[in-house]
Design a protein around this motif. Sequence first.
Motif, PDB file in Angstrom:
ATOM      1  N   ARG A  26       3.618   8.675  -5.295  1.00 47.30           N
ATOM      2  CA  ARG A  26       4.876   8.966  -5.255  1.00 47.30           C
ATOM      3  C   ARG A  26       5.557  10.354  -5.457  1.00 47.30           C
ATOM      4  O   ARG A  26       6.856  11.197  -4.488  1.00 47.30           O
ATOM      5  CB  ARG A  26       5.226   7.690  -6.074  1.00 47.30           C
ATOM      6  N   THR A  29       4.030  12.624  -3.307  1.00 51.03           N
ATOM      7  CA  THR A  29       4.862  12.429  -1.442  1.00 51.03           C
ATOM      8  C   THR A  29       6.492  12.618  -1.700  1.00 51.03           C
ATOM      9  O   THR A  29       6.645  13.517  -0.775  1.00 51.03           O
ATOM     10  CB  THR A  29       4.867  11.346  -1.064  1.00 51.03           C
ATOM     11  N   THR A 160       1.274   5.311   6.899  1.00 50.58           N
ATOM     12  CA  THR A 160       0.095   4.126   6.462  1.00 50.58           C
ATOM     13  C   THR A 160       0.505   4.319   5.300  1.00 50.58           C
ATOM     14  O   THR A 160       0.499   5.648   4.286  1.00 50.58           O
ATOM     15  CB  THR A 160      -0.765   5.214   6.984  1.00 50.58           C
ATOM     16  N   SER A 161      -0.208   3.373   4.485  1.00 49.20           N
ATOM     17  CA  SER A 161      -0.351   2.946   3.244  1.00 49.20           C
ATOM     18  C   SER A 161      -1.701   2.621   2.886  1.00 49.20           C
ATOM     19  O   SER A 161      -2.023   1.737   3.192  1.00 49.20           O
ATOM     20  CB  SER A 161       0.084   1.416   2.907  1.00 49.20           C
ATOM     21  N   SER A 164      -5.279   1.634  -3.104  1.00 51.71           N
ATOM     22  CA  SER A 164      -5.177   2.338  -3.885  1.00 51.71           C
ATOM     23  C   SER A 164      -6.951   3.788  -4.064  1.00 51.71           C
ATOM     24  O   SER A 164      -6.464   4.445  -4.993  1.00 51.71           O
ATOM     25  CB  SER A 164      -4.979   1.429  -5.227  1.00 51.71           C
ATOM     26  N   ARG A 167      -6.781   6.244  -2.200  1.00 52.38           N
ATOM     27  CA  ARG A 167      -5.382   7.684  -2.006  1.00 52.38           C
ATOM     28  C   ARG A 167      -5.796   8.603  -3.909  1.00 52.38           C
ATOM     29  O   ARG A 167      -5.397   9.138  -3.973  1.00 52.38           O
ATOM     30  CB  ARG A 167      -3.938   7.000  -3.091  1.00 52.38           C
ATOM     31  N   TYR A 403      -5.374  -0.960   6.755  1.00 52.13           N
ATOM     32  CA  TYR A 403      -5.369  -0.356   5.131  1.00 52.13           C
ATOM     33  C   TYR A 403      -3.489  -1.609   5.161  1.00 52.13           C
ATOM     34  O   TYR A 403      -3.909  -1.769   3.988  1.00 52.13           O
ATOM     35  CB  TYR A 403      -4.607   1.155   5.431  1.00 52.13           C
ATOM     36  N   GLN A 404      -3.139  -1.558   5.825  1.00 52.22           N
ATOM     37  CA  GLN A 404      -1.647  -2.449   5.258  1.00 52.22           C
ATOM     38  C   GLN A 404      -2.717  -3.728   4.520  1.00 52.22           C
ATOM     39  O   GLN A 404      -1.882  -4.759   3.701  1.00 52.22           O
ATOM     40  CB  GLN A 404      -1.059  -2.766   7.320  1.00 52.22           C
ATOM     41  N   TYR A 407      -3.748  -2.972   1.333  1.00 54.65           N
ATOM     42  CA  TYR A 407      -2.482  -2.702   0.799  1.00 54.65           C
ATOM     43  C   TYR A 407      -1.993  -3.919  -0.168  1.00 54.65           C
ATOM     44  O   TYR A 407      -1.029  -4.178  -1.318  1.00 54.65           O
ATOM     45  CB  TYR A 407      -1.939  -1.239   1.101  1.00 54.65           C
ATOM     46  N   GLU A 408      -0.987  -4.590   0.906  1.00 52.35           N
ATOM     47  CA  GLU A 408      -0.333  -6.311   0.866  1.00 52.35           C
ATOM     48  C   GLU A 408      -1.083  -6.802  -0.961  1.00 52.35           C
ATOM     49  O   GLU A 408      -0.703  -7.386  -1.723  1.00 52.35           O
ATOM     50  CB  GLU A 408      -0.534  -6.938   1.313  1.00 52.35           C
ATOM     51  N   GLU A 411      -1.218  -5.224  -3.915  1.00 49.06           N
ATOM     52  CA  GLU A 411       0.423  -5.609  -4.266  1.00 49.06           C
ATOM     53  C   GLU A 411       0.509  -6.920  -4.671  1.00 49.06           C
ATOM     54  O   GLU A 411       1.637  -7.125  -4.957  1.00 49.06           O
ATOM     55  CB  GLU A 411       1.251  -4.726  -3.426  1.00 49.06           C
TER      56      GLU A 411
END
Length: 463
Positions: A26, A29, A160-161, A164, A167, A403-404, A407-408, A411
């Motif tokens: 974060r 970024t 683009t999320s 983890s 990343r 990816y979304q 990611y969701e 989360e």
Amino acid sequence: MSAPRSRKFLGVLPLPERTYVADALRAETVGGVLLLVAAVAALIWANTPIGDSYEAVRDYHLGPASLGLDLSVQHWAADGLLAIFFFVAGIELKRELVAGELRDPRAAALPVIAALCGMAAPAAVYLIVTTSAGGSTDGWAVPTATDIAFALAVLAVIGTSLPSALRAFLLTLAVVDDLFAILIIAIFFTSDLDFAALGGAVLGLAVFWLLLKKGVRGWYVYVPLALVIWGLMYNSGVHATIAGVAMGLMLRCTRREGEEYSPGEHIEHIVRPLSAGLAVPLFALFAAGVSVSGGSLTEVFTRPETLGVVLGLVVGKSLGIFGGTWLAARFTRAELNDDLAWPDVFAVAALAGIGFTVSLLIGELAFADDPVLADEVKAAVLVGSLIAAVLAGVLLKLRVRRYQELYEEEERDEDHDGIPDIYEQDNPAYHLRMAEIYEKKAAEHRRRAEAAGVSRGDGDSPA
């Protein structure tokens, strides 16, 4: 004897590691966006009618000449401010070695091999291009670096999320990449040594380490000492940023009982905004201001040194990291996460082809005796990074929906306890809480149905 169990590559991270990665990325970024702004500002400033003022500011000298520190603004940014960047890089490396992905040799093997291949391949591409065309081989190290902040800024721009694990893989690649970039700078770009100054710097580092071991606290102790160490390192002939790395590596990055954060993590949290928000953008402002015209852009693809940099970043990085990852997974019995595919790894490898901060620094060092070629190489770094960003952006956009979804899923926190549900699925208490949540939802549904006049049979019950 049973065969060794395979392990998942790019699987779900442990919760503490996931939290650390999220916080670190974060901040990176935000720094990456500032880096982009600074780079664009430098290009505009240097290519407008007031371009002469850019050169005047960049080449303005200040500092105490008696201490050997009468430097241009550009050198203060490269040798001084980037020491802060490398200080943070040293802390990140130390944390990865003692508490992160590099702590376990088996787990570390894959990203380390990927990073090494991701540095060797661009260097090889550069050398092949330059030797075949009779160019200078001095810039072989320019395309070997990855700029994590710039890469994350690209992710932020294209929206683009990444999961983890991807990343974290990118961050670990960048940390290992920084380590070897530091070694390259220290070994290949060290001028004639002044052993007295070098001895003083080593003595200062020893005092720094001793104070840390004794538990001495106070910025007013460490900041002046750090400045003395930096000045001695600069005058020794070793690149001054090495002082920042050395001090970062000395900090303790393991948490003791009762500590929420280790000293290294605490100091990194304080210094990272200074690095990402000031040091790196200012370096970019005075390093990226190269003349851009139709003719100069054409030369990027015709001169062997600049073409080698572009192909090294775009082709060498992506093929090197992807090939190294695949080979390491193949021979370490690591299986790719079922939710991802090998094209995802290639997309991240292409994203790692964005080499900016360290590539620009190495370009300055490699061609210090030829300012014109140094500027052309900088332009090649910008062009290569832009191509890599566009390529990675296209590849990542092809899988953005997947990816979304991932990611969701990572989360999701149905019970609102601050811990993502994916980390509680094997916990009986988690299932009990989820049953309570679903029962409350079912009761609310019944109340709404009754209020709407919907009749239910006596035997009906919520699923």
